[in-house]
Enzyme design. Structure first.
Site, short mmCIF file in Angstrom:
data_model
loop_
_atom_site.label_atom_id
_atom_site.label_comp_id
_atom_site.label_asym_id
_atom_site.label_seq_id
_atom_site.Cartn_x
_atom_site.Cartn_y
_atom_site.Cartn_z
N ASP A 17 -7.02 5.86 4.11
CA ASP A 17 -7.78 4.70 4.58
C ASP A 17 -8.59 4.10 3.43
O ASP A 17 -9.11 4.84 2.59
CB ASP A 17 -8.73 5.12 5.71
CG ASP A 17 -9.28 3.94 6.48
OD1 ASP A 17 -10.08 3.18 5.91
OD2 ASP A 17 -8.90 3.77 7.65
N HIS A 35 -3.94 2.89 16.31
CA HIS A 35 -4.04 3.75 15.14
C HIS A 35 -5.02 4.89 15.42
O HIS A 35 -5.86 4.81 16.32
CB HIS A 35 -4.50 2.96 13.91
CG HIS A 35 -5.77 2.20 14.11
ND1 HIS A 35 -5.83 0.98 14.76
CD2 HIS A 35 -7.05 2.47 13.74
CE1 HIS A 35 -7.07 0.54 14.78
NE2 HIS A 35 -7.84 1.43 14.18
N PRO A 54 -11.14 -0.94 18.86
CA PRO A 54 -10.81 -0.64 17.47
C PRO A 54 -11.16 -1.81 16.55
O PRO A 54 -11.42 -2.92 17.01
CB PRO A 54 -9.29 -0.43 17.51
CG PRO A 54 -8.84 -1.33 18.63
CD PRO A 54 -9.95 -1.28 19.65
N HIS A 99 -7.69 7.78 13.58
CA HIS A 99 -8.51 8.12 12.42
C HIS A 99 -8.51 9.62 12.21
O HIS A 99 -8.69 10.39 13.17
CB HIS A 99 -9.95 7.63 12.63
CG HIS A 99 -10.06 6.17 12.93
ND1 HIS A 99 -10.45 5.24 12.00
CD2 HIS A 99 -9.82 5.47 14.09
CE1 HIS A 99 -10.46 4.04 12.55
NE2 HIS A 99 -10.07 4.16 13.81
N TYR A 101 -6.38 -4.63 16.41
CA TYR A 101 -5.68 -4.35 17.66
C TYR A 101 -4.20 -4.01 17.44
O TYR A 101 -3.29 -4.71 17.90
CB TYR A 101 -5.83 -5.53 18.62
CG TYR A 101 -7.24 -5.67 19.14
CD1 TYR A 101 -7.80 -4.71 19.98
CD2 TYR A 101 -8.04 -6.76 18.76
CE1 TYR A 101 -9.09 -4.83 20.45
CE2 TYR A 101 -9.34 -6.89 19.24
CZ TYR A 101 -9.86 -5.91 20.08
OH TYR A 101 -11.15 -6.03 20.54
N HIS A 102 -3.98 -2.92 16.75
CA HIS A 102 -2.67 -2.27 16.63
C HIS A 102 -2.98 -0.77 16.63
O HIS A 102 -3.74 -0.31 15.77
CB HIS A 102 -1.95 -2.69 15.35
CG HIS A 102 -0.57 -2.13 15.23
ND1 HIS A 102 0.56 -2.91 15.31
CD2 HIS A 102 -0.13 -0.85 15.03
CE1 HIS A 102 1.64 -2.14 15.18
NE2 HIS A 102 1.23 -0.89 15.01
N GLU A 127 0.81 -1.21 0.00
CA GLU A 127 0.00 0.00 0.00
C GLU A 127 0.85 1.27 0.00
O GLU A 127 0.43 2.31 0.51
CB GLU A 127 -0.98 0.01 1.18
CG GLU A 127 -2.00 -1.12 1.14
CD GLU A 127 -3.12 -0.96 2.15
OE1 GLU A 127 -3.34 0.16 2.63
OE2 GLU A 127 -3.77 -1.97 2.45
#
Length: 351
Positions: free
Chosen positions: A202, A290, A284, A292, A287-288, A186
């Site tokens: 996103d 981040h 979230p 928004h 589960y890491h 990405e």
């Protein structure tokens, strides 16, 4: 990439079941076998032509659990859905290197009525494939059943919720996040890369200009797409799953993120910081840790029972380093979610 829509749809034992269908999108569950093992995949379609009748299922699955979905496939629905999907070619646009991949779908050149039909309606749509899809990913794609508000005390978190989160992280389902963080996947969506975090477009920002064909310098010119602005900053430090893991030492990173990410969005999209909302989710989607970043007009994901503004999180940590480890958290969870079942089965003394 182990799976693609083409390889799945061509499988002789492929079955299809619609999870949701609207005028703008559809979500399809595909079931195949690979070396005698059942593989379940989620195919999300957007910007479709007239498709509701072709993709709708006769079964009402709103109250069916993920475990019981196997009995929900019906031959008539499956055949009709697969016939529609097999009339398209799927060209890879990007992929995470794990279970997430994205495609542009165009109709095959069919004879007679099919060719005439595709000449009258839009012929291209986008497809997101999650394959293989975990139980949690399938749950998120299913029609929304009833919800419950959860009051998560620190004791409940330590004894029930934290072990559940660790089991998800240890399952290996977050490989794609590391691929995004290290830039191996990405990269076309990358907006900012710092020592402590990356900022990406996103995938929920469906109207974003195509990063493969449109120069980043021109993204700001797509005014109608900017109202849907949705970017995601992912921290690089491992071991941070949710805001429960944040401490005072993380404040400088969070403050830097607010400054640098909003500056990058301003430079690339010409959207001012005072037009942005930046927040965490608890719980979230993955589960890491981040953050928004959305435009104020875009209210996706900012419900009060889930969103926590970054500025508020910083202030709370400045007041008390252990604020989020000691706080009772209240949030909404699907009644069919595994976490909900674990909490319901917990000792009442943990509440």
């Amino acid at each position: 990439m182990p799976f693609s829509p083409k390889s799945l749809l061509q499988a002789s034992d492929c079955l299809a079941q619609s999870l949701s269908v609207s005028n703008d999108h559809a979500t399809i569950l595909l079931r195949t076998t690979e070396y005698d093992k059942v593989v379940r995949s989620v195919l999300k379609l957007t910007f479709l032509p007239s498709h509701v009748d072709a993709l709708s299922s006769t079964n009402d699955i709103r109250n069916i659990s993920v475990e019981d979905l196997g009995s929900a496939f019906t031959p008539g629905d499956s055949s009709r859905i697969l016939n529609f999907l097999r009339n398209y070619e799927y060209q890879l646009s990007s992929e995470s290197g794990a279970e997430y991949s994205y495609f542009n779908a165009t109709p095959k050149h069919g004879p007679g009525l099919l060719k005439w039909l595709f000449s009258k309606i839009p012929t291209v749509f986008k497809a997101e494939l999650i394959s293989p899809a975990s139980e949690k990913q399938i749950e998120r794609a299913m029609p929304v059943p009833s919800h419950s508000m959860i009051t998560e005390t620190p004791k409940l978190y330590q004894q029930v919720v934290a072990p559940y989160i660790r089991s998800v992280v240890d399952s290996g389902s977050l490989v794609w996040v590391q691929n995004v963080v290290d830039g191996s996947k990405e990269a076309e969506r990358l907006l900012l890369d710092t020592e402590h975090y990356v900022l990406n477009v996103d995938t929920k920002w469906k109207t974003h200009p195509d990063p493969f064909t449109i120069s980043k310098d021109n993204w700001k010119n797509y005014k109608t797409a900017l109202k849907d602005l949705y970017c995601l900053a992912i921290v690089k430090e491992k071991g941070l799953a949710t805001i429960r893991d944040l401490r005072k030492r993380h404040i400088p990173i969070l403050k830097d993120m607010m400054i640098q990410c909003t500056a990058a969005i301003k430079q690339i999209y010409n959207v001012s910081p005072d037009q942005l909302r930046f927040f965490f989710h608890y719980h979230p989607q993955f589960y890491h840790l981040h953050v928004h970043f959305t435009r104020l007009e875009n209210e996706t994901g900012c419900q009060v029972e889930r969103a926590h503004l970054v500025a508020d999180v910083i202030q709370n940590l400045e007041l008390d380093e252990e604020f989020y480890s000691n706080r009772t958290m209240t949030y909404k969870v699907r009644s069919s979610d595994k976490l909900h079942k674990l909490i319901n089965g917990a000792d009442a003394n943990l509440s």
